[in-house]
Design a protein around this motif. Structure first.
Motif, PDB file in Angstrom:
ATOM      1  N   LYS A 102      -7.786  18.208  52.483  1.00 20.32           N
ATOM      2  CA  LYS A 102      -9.163  17.902  52.886  1.00 20.32           C
ATOM      3  C   LYS A 102      -9.634  16.587  52.262  1.00 20.32           C
ATOM      4  O   LYS A 102     -10.266  15.755  52.930  1.00 20.32           O
ATOM      5  CB  LYS A 102     -10.103  19.037  52.480  1.00 20.32           C
ATOM      6  CG  LYS A 102     -11.550  18.812  52.921  1.00 20.32           C
ATOM      7  CD  LYS A 102     -12.420  20.013  52.576  1.00 20.32           C
ATOM      8  CE  LYS A 102     -13.859  19.808  53.052  1.00 20.32           C
ATOM      9  NZ  LYS A 102     -14.710  20.994  52.779  1.00 20.32           N
ATOM     10  N   VAL A 103      -9.329  16.390  50.995  1.00 21.47           N
ATOM     11  CA  VAL A 103      -9.742  15.178  50.290  1.00 21.47           C
ATOM     12  C   VAL A 103      -8.958  13.969  50.780  1.00 21.47           C
ATOM     13  O   VAL A 103      -9.526  12.914  51.093  1.00 21.47           O
ATOM     14  CB  VAL A 103      -9.555  15.354  48.771  1.00 21.47           C
ATOM     15  CG1 VAL A 103      -9.840  14.050  48.031  1.00 21.47           C
ATOM     16  CG2 VAL A 103     -10.455  16.464  48.250  1.00 21.47           C
ATOM     17  N   GLN A 104      -7.646  14.104  50.878  1.00 23.90           N
ATOM     18  CA  GLN A 104      -6.808  12.950  51.135  1.00 23.90           C
ATOM     19  C   GLN A 104      -6.805  12.516  52.598  1.00 23.90           C
ATOM     20  O   GLN A 104      -6.605  11.328  52.888  1.00 23.90           O
ATOM     21  CB  GLN A 104      -5.397  13.217  50.622  1.00 23.90           C
ATOM     22  CG  GLN A 104      -5.382  13.319  49.100  1.00 23.90           C
ATOM     23  CD  GLN A 104      -4.058  13.772  48.531  1.00 23.90           C
ATOM     24  OE1 GLN A 104      -3.084  13.987  49.246  1.00 23.90           O
ATOM     25  NE2 GLN A 104      -4.017  13.941  47.219  1.00 23.90           N
ATOM     26  N   ILE A 105      -7.049  13.445  53.529  1.00 18.86           N
ATOM     27  CA  ILE A 105      -7.146  13.012  54.924  1.00 18.86           C
ATOM     28  C   ILE A 105      -8.412  12.192  55.120  1.00 18.86           C
ATOM     29  O   ILE A 105      -8.434  11.222  55.885  1.00 18.86           O
ATOM     30  CB  ILE A 105      -7.095  14.210  55.908  1.00 18.86           C
ATOM     31  CG1 ILE A 105      -6.825  13.717  57.337  1.00 18.86           C
ATOM     32  CG2 ILE A 105      -8.377  15.016  55.879  1.00 18.86           C
ATOM     33  CD1 ILE A 105      -5.492  13.065  57.542  1.00 18.86           C
ATOM     34  N   ALA A 106      -9.484  12.535  54.394  1.00 18.23           N
ATOM     35  CA  ALA A 106     -10.719  11.745  54.458  1.00 18.23           C
ATOM     36  C   ALA A 106     -10.492  10.352  53.867  1.00 18.23           C
ATOM     37  O   ALA A 106     -11.003   9.352  54.389  1.00 18.23           O
ATOM     38  CB  ALA A 106     -11.846  12.460  53.730  1.00 18.23           C
ATOM     39  N   ALA A 110     -10.817   6.933  56.046  1.00 16.16           N
ATOM     40  CA  ALA A 110     -11.773   5.920  55.602  1.00 16.16           C
ATOM     41  C   ALA A 110     -11.186   4.510  55.678  1.00 16.16           C
ATOM     42  O   ALA A 110     -11.936   3.521  55.766  1.00 16.16           O
ATOM     43  CB  ALA A 110     -12.242   6.213  54.179  1.00 16.16           C
ATOM     44  N   GLY A 111      -9.881   4.406  55.656  1.00 18.85           N
ATOM     45  CA  GLY A 111      -9.233   3.105  55.722  1.00 18.85           C
ATOM     46  C   GLY A 111      -8.975   2.616  57.130  1.00 18.85           C
ATOM     47  O   GLY A 111      -8.432   1.520  57.323  1.00 18.85           O
ATOM     48  N   MET A 117     -13.170   9.147  63.895  1.00 16.88           N
ATOM     49  CA  MET A 117     -12.805  10.273  63.040  1.00 16.88           C
ATOM     50  C   MET A 117     -12.887   9.848  61.577  1.00 16.88           C
ATOM     51  O   MET A 117     -12.225   8.885  61.167  1.00 16.88           O
ATOM     52  CB  MET A 117     -11.374  10.749  63.343  1.00 16.88           C
ATOM     53  CG  MET A 117     -11.115  11.162  64.797  1.00 16.88           C
ATOM     54  SD  MET A 117     -11.969  12.670  65.275  1.00 16.88           S
ATOM     55  CE  MET A 117     -13.220  11.956  66.363  1.00 16.88           C
ATOM     56  N   HIS A 118     -13.714  10.528  60.791  1.00 18.61           N
ATOM     57  CA  HIS A 118     -13.877  10.162  59.387  1.00 18.61           C
ATOM     58  C   HIS A 118     -13.595  11.310  58.423  1.00 18.61           C
ATOM     59  O   HIS A 118     -13.416  11.070  57.229  1.00 18.61           O
ATOM     60  CB  HIS A 118     -15.305   9.651  59.147  1.00 18.61           C
ATOM     61  CG  HIS A 118     -15.657   8.461  59.992  1.00 18.61           C
ATOM     62  ND1 HIS A 118     -15.026   7.247  59.883  1.00 18.61           N
ATOM     63  CD2 HIS A 118     -16.565   8.318  60.988  1.00 18.61           C
ATOM     64  CE1 HIS A 118     -15.525   6.390  60.743  1.00 18.61           C
ATOM     65  NE2 HIS A 118     -16.463   7.011  61.441  1.00 18.61           N
ATOM     66  N   THR A 119     -13.589  12.545  58.911  1.00 14.73           N
ATOM     67  CA  THR A 119     -13.378  13.699  58.042  1.00 14.73           C
ATOM     68  C   THR A 119     -12.466  14.702  58.730  1.00 14.73           C
ATOM     69  O   THR A 119     -12.213  14.613  59.944  1.00 14.73           O
ATOM     70  CB  THR A 119     -14.707  14.402  57.711  1.00 14.73           C
ATOM     71  OG1 THR A 119     -15.245  14.955  58.924  1.00 14.73           O
ATOM     72  CG2 THR A 119     -15.700  13.433  57.091  1.00 14.73           C
ATOM     73  N   LEU A 120     -12.018  15.675  57.960  1.00 12.29           N
ATOM     74  CA  LEU A 120     -11.235  16.756  58.531  1.00 12.29           C
ATOM     75  C   LEU A 120     -12.045  17.521  59.567  1.00 12.29           C
ATOM     76  O   LEU A 120     -11.521  17.937  60.610  1.00 12.29           O
ATOM     77  CB  LEU A 120     -10.758  17.697  57.421  1.00 12.29           C
ATOM     78  CG  LEU A 120      -9.931  18.911  57.831  1.00 12.29           C
ATOM     79  CD1 LEU A 120      -8.702  18.505  58.643  1.00 12.29           C
ATOM     80  CD2 LEU A 120      -9.513  19.705  56.601  1.00 12.29           C
TER      81      LEU A 120
END
Length: 300
Positions: A102-106, A110-111, A117-120
């Motif tokens: 959840k943290v790392q896909i965001a 973001a890059g 698409m910005h979040t899970l």
């Protein structure tokens, strides 16, 4: 060594960095490296219960015989039973995956500049809105469970699962076996559950081809060791490879499998979620019925 390769890739083209990295790694490719080596065998991973497949195990054992013929000593060892405490090791591994994803896909999203698409949660909503294209054959249960976590890598649930997982895989697992039995490396059949230990520990794990089954399935050995032991593993793997020459020209055997059946998810899809009995959250912790590395049932 590997940090040096990474630095080269940052400073030079991929092609020139590749040449430089080859120069760094090839120094460890030496014949005779298996002579006198002590190779650990955790026999549980050669059994069906721990993911061993009879036809693949047979080929793997041929690799063990070759190692012995090259002067290695095969040593029974015990890296710990991951089934103990109701499969806690695998559930901890799954819990860590859910929190970190959840943290790392965001962070990854973001890059990117060419996506909305910005979040899970955005990805989950997209899949639901485009179900026929995205979920014809399988759902997104892992996405949804990950979204249900706090997304906080200081969460006590996450920290506890990660600490216990590392203790099992590193301190009480691979490190303990290497020290107790004075081992250079540990091997197990490919596609067994053994892959989880070095993966969780963050240790190198080499896949060594040994041969093909009569049905043409590739089979071999996984060989792993402790932190920064890549040079040792390169040497041992190279010695075995040069002796057995496992490369076989691919053949066109069997037939193309049929397309999987429609899972029927879209016809019954709730507005917000799909469900599965294979994975779930229990008191905030992940629980899985499948081995994450191979997809095989844990028979819990």
């Amino acid at each position: 060594m590997w940090q040096s390769c990474s630095a080269l890739c940052n400073r030079h083209s991929v092609r020139s960095a590749d040449r430089a990295c080859r120069a760094i790694t090839t120094q460890f490719l030496k014949l005779g490296s298996l002579k006198g080596a002590r190779i650990g065998i955790d026999s549980r991973y050669f059994s069906h219960a721990y993911g061993g497949e009879q036809d693949l195990v047979k080929v793997a054992k041929a690799g063990l015989d070759a190692m012995q013929s090259l002067g290695a000593t095969l040593v029974p060892t015990d890296t710990g039973n991951p089934f103990q405490k109701n499969f806690k090791f695998y559930d901890d591994e799954f819990t860590v995956l859910l929190f970190e994803f959840k943290v790392q896909i965001a962070q990854y999203l973001a890059g990117l500049s060419n996506t909305t698409m910005h979040t899970l949660a955005d990805l989950i909503a997209f899949d639901i809105a485009h179900c026929e294209e995205e979920m014809k054959y399988f759902g997104q249960e892992v996405f949804e469970l990950s979204e249900q976590t706090s997304g906080n890598l200081n969460d006590p649930v996450y920290l506890s699962a990660r600490a216990d997982n590392l203790t099992f895989a590193q301190t009480n697992g691979i490190d303990a076996a290497l020290k107790k039995d004075n081992l250079d490396a540990i091997v197990a059949p490919t596609y067994s559950f053994a892959s989880s230990l070095p993966a969780v520990a963050g240790y190198p794990n080499f896949s060594l081809p040994v041969g093909l089954t009569p049905q043409g399935k590739p089979a071999g050995l996984w060989m792993y060791s402790g932190f920064l032991k890549e040079p040792k593993l390169l040497a041992l793997a190279y010695d075995l490879e040069q002796a057995i020459k496992p490369r076989v020209q691919p053949g066109f055997l069997g037939s193309i499998p049929p397309e999987p059946p429609d899972a029927g998810i879209c016809a019954t899809l709730a507005p917000t979620a799909t469900t599965s009995s294979q994975v779930q959250l229990v008191n905030g912790r992940g629980q899985t019925q499948k081995h994450l590395g191979t997809g095989k049932s844990l028979n819990r």
